[in-house]
Scaffold this active site. Structure first.
Site, PDB file in Angstrom:
ATOM      1  CG  PHE A 133      -2.046   0.583   1.323  1.00 13.23           C
ATOM      2  CD1 PHE A 133      -3.356   0.990   0.615  1.00 13.23           C
ATOM      3  CD2 PHE A 133      -1.854   2.108   2.035  1.00 13.23           C
ATOM      4  CE1 PHE A 133      -4.835   2.189   0.559  1.00 13.23           C
ATOM      5  CE2 PHE A 133      -2.465   3.043   1.811  1.00 13.23           C
ATOM      6  CZ  PHE A 133      -3.854   2.944   1.454  1.00 13.23           C
ATOM      7  CG  ASP A 210      -0.047  -2.537   7.429  1.00  7.69           C
ATOM      8  OD1 ASP A 210      -1.197  -2.968   7.385  1.00  7.69           O
ATOM      9  OD2 ASP A 210       0.267  -1.442   6.475  1.00  7.69           O
ATOM     10  CE1 TYR A 235      -9.319   2.654   7.093  1.00  6.33           C
ATOM     11  CE2 TYR A 235      -8.698   3.548   8.885  1.00  6.33           C
ATOM     12  CZ  TYR A 235      -8.638   2.739   6.885  1.00  6.33           C
ATOM     13  OH  TYR A 235      -7.450   3.523   6.267  1.00  6.33           O
ATOM     14  CE  LYS A 236      -8.302  -0.396   5.000  1.00  4.89           C
ATOM     15  NZ  LYS A 236      -6.518  -0.831   4.915  1.00  4.89           N
ATOM     16  NE  ARG A 382      -9.935  -2.729  -2.727  1.00  4.63           N
ATOM     17  CZ  ARG A 382      -9.288  -2.425  -1.290  1.00  4.63           C
ATOM     18  NH1 ARG A 382      -8.027  -2.572  -1.446  1.00  4.63           N
ATOM     19  NH2 ARG A 382      -9.934  -1.444  -1.166  1.00  4.63           N
TER      20      ARG A 382
HETATM   21  C1  PLP Z   1      -5.860   0.915   3.936  1.00  2.25           C
HETATM   22  C2  PLP Z   1      -4.159   0.756   4.685  1.00  2.25           C
HETATM   23  C3  PLP Z   1      -3.767   1.939   5.564  1.00  2.25           C
HETATM   24  C4  PLP Z   1      -4.094   2.920   5.737  1.00  2.25           C
HETATM   25  O1  PLP Z   1      -3.526   3.950   6.332  1.00  2.25           O
HETATM   26  P1  PLP Z   1      -4.384   5.024   6.703  1.00  2.25           P
HETATM   27  O2  PLP Z   1      -3.687   5.886   8.113  1.00  2.25           O
HETATM   28  O3  PLP Z   1      -5.094   4.094   7.954  1.00  2.25           O
HETATM   29  O4  PLP Z   1      -4.837   6.364   5.899  1.00  2.25           O
HETATM   30  C5  PLP Z   1      -2.081   1.088   5.289  1.00  2.25           C
HETATM   31  N1  PLP Z   1      -1.651   0.707   5.333  1.00  2.25           N
HETATM   32  C6  PLP Z   1      -2.663  -0.815   3.994  1.00  2.25           C
HETATM   33  C7  PLP Z   1      -1.659  -1.831   3.687  1.00  2.25           C
HETATM   34  C8  PLP Z   1      -3.535  -0.393   3.963  1.00  2.25           C
HETATM   35  O5  PLP Z   1      -4.603  -1.408   3.727  1.00  2.25           O
END
Ligand code: PLP
Length: 408
Positions: A133, A210, A235-236, A382
């Site tokens: 990400f 992560d 929040y996911k 997705r």
């Molecule tokens: C959704 C996601 C994030 C999001 O980071 P935020 O700081 O909450 O915006 C980070 N890393 C991964 C792998 C994600 O899927």
């Protein structure tokens, strides 16, 4: 007859009743007909709406500042422990809730790097991968710049993900930390967390996992596999709500030798002494920086308790079944559409990405029809499969709509 098949799968789904626990996604025109983005923003539970309202009227409205002492001060660690127990395989005192994922990732990556380097100054490399990400890649790049470290890039197959061999090939006496996603945000590839953690440890390096796309949908046993550090979103799949804070995990054995770079008053051993100089608190509290985001974290508890009630294994089973349904239906009914996720369900997390050259346009048209997946560059749709709230009928409806749009 996929419609009948979806109905039969819903009828046999042991988690089907959980759908009624969520705030309805509208009625009539504009109501969402299929929500396949629970892996970007999970749906709220009705219990969460009540809990939020109660917080405002009771703990905040009438308890006022007394509520810090009565409850709030300990929530980041208390709820961290509960999340750790139910979803992470983490014993108490190792998980904290707070900050955005990005900030928590920064804090723990720096903590790991600084500790590894303090022990052995030759360890100046962070292993990352090109398919992670963006925030993970950018944070790692920023840390490399500010600490004069080097990033070592793994370039995995975008349709799968980072393999044990690829990690084995790059770790060594210079590696400080290996930073990887457990479930890849595009392909849903489930990295081999136990093996990769072992390979990193054999090289004397630390791992930071992560867990944004695994927490709440795929079991992880952080303690059992001797993971050093982990972060993830709430929040996911945890349905904590927009901007709900992240969690961070630091294995107990590292806590006394790791410090984090954002040394706020709340991570101080005695915050209310307000004295000169920072003295980190013992244990996990030292990874807190400022005032904990109580309003933001309220939504997490209800989904964690629901997962505890139904069992994370049952959640994972339904994620697998939903994913298999997507793959079977695409293979049977959507010519020209390919699967951009692992077909082996052992290696696939809680979403399936499908690919077609017209994905961008199709995705926009789906949104106009109140069918909500998301588009991922360059040509992926997705389909997020959130086992507590997604029905097979919703998935079926979305795939039929995609079929119709592609025939036009
Ligand atoms: C959704 C996601 C994030 C999001 O980071 P935020 O700081 O909450 O915006 C980070 N890393 C991964 C792998 C994600 O899927």
């Amino acid at each position: 007859m996929t419609g009948e098949r979806a109905a039969a799968l819903d009828a046999a789904d042991p988690l089907a009743w959980c759908r009624d626990l969520f705030v309805p996604a509208g009625a009539g025109s504009g109501a969402v007909r299929a929500y396949l983005d629970g892996n970007s923003l999970g749906r709220p539970l009705i219990a969460t709406a009540d809990r939020l309202a109660g917080l405002v009227t009771d703990a905040w409205g009438t308890g006022l500042i007394r509520s810090w002492d009565a409850a709030w001060m300990d929530l980041p660690l208390q709820w961290g422990d509960r999340l750790g127990e139910v979803c992470l395989g983490a014993g108490p005192g190792q998980t904290v809730i707070g900050d955005s994922t990005t900030v928590m990732l920064y804090k723990l990556l720096r903590a790991g790097l600084d500790a590894a380097r303090a022990k052995d100054p030759a360890r100046t490399e962070i292993v990352v991968d090109t398919q992670n990400f963006p925030t993970d890649r950018y944070v790692a790049e920023g840390i490399a710049d500010e600490t004069d470290c080097r990033l070592v890039w793994i370039d995995p197959d975008p349709a799968t993900g980072v393999t044990v061999d690829q990690v084995q090939a790059v770790v060594g006496p210079r590696t400080a930390v290996v930073l990887l996603s457990h479930v890849a945000y595009k392909s849903a590839w489930v990295a081999d967390l136990p093996m990769i953690t072992g390979v990193a440890h054999e090289a004397g390096a630390l791992v930071l996992w992560d867990l944004c796309h695994s927490v709440g949908v795929h079991p992880v046993d952080l303690d059992q596999h001797e993971v050093d550090l982990a972060v993830g979103c709430s929040y996911k799949f945890l349905n904590g709500g927009p901007g709900a804070p992240a969690f961070g995990y630091v294995a107990g054995r590292h806590q006394s030798t790791m410090t984090q770079p954002i040394r706020g008053w709340m991570g101080h051993a005695d915050p209310f002494a307000m004295g000169p100089g920072h003295q980190p608190a013992d244990g996990m509290r030292r990874f807190i920086s400022g005032t904990p985001p109580i309003l933001g974290m309220v939504g997490i508890a209800d989904t964690v308790e629901l997962i505890n009630d139904v069992g994370l294994g049952a959640v994972r089973d339904k994620a697998v079944a939903l994913g298999e349904f997507v793959i079977e239906t695409v293979d049977a009914d959507l010519p020209g559409v390919t699967i951009g996720s692992p077909r082996d369900s052992v290696r696939r997390g809680g979403h399936v990405t499908i690919n077609h050259p017209r994905s961008r346009e199709v995705c926009a048209q789906l949104w106009a029809r109140d069918v909500i997946p998301d588009f991922r560059e360059p040509d992926g749709i997705r389909l997020g499969l959130s086992p507590l709230s997604t029905s097979f009928a919703e998935v079926d409806l979305a795939l039929r709509e995609i079929g119709q749009l592609l025939e036009q």
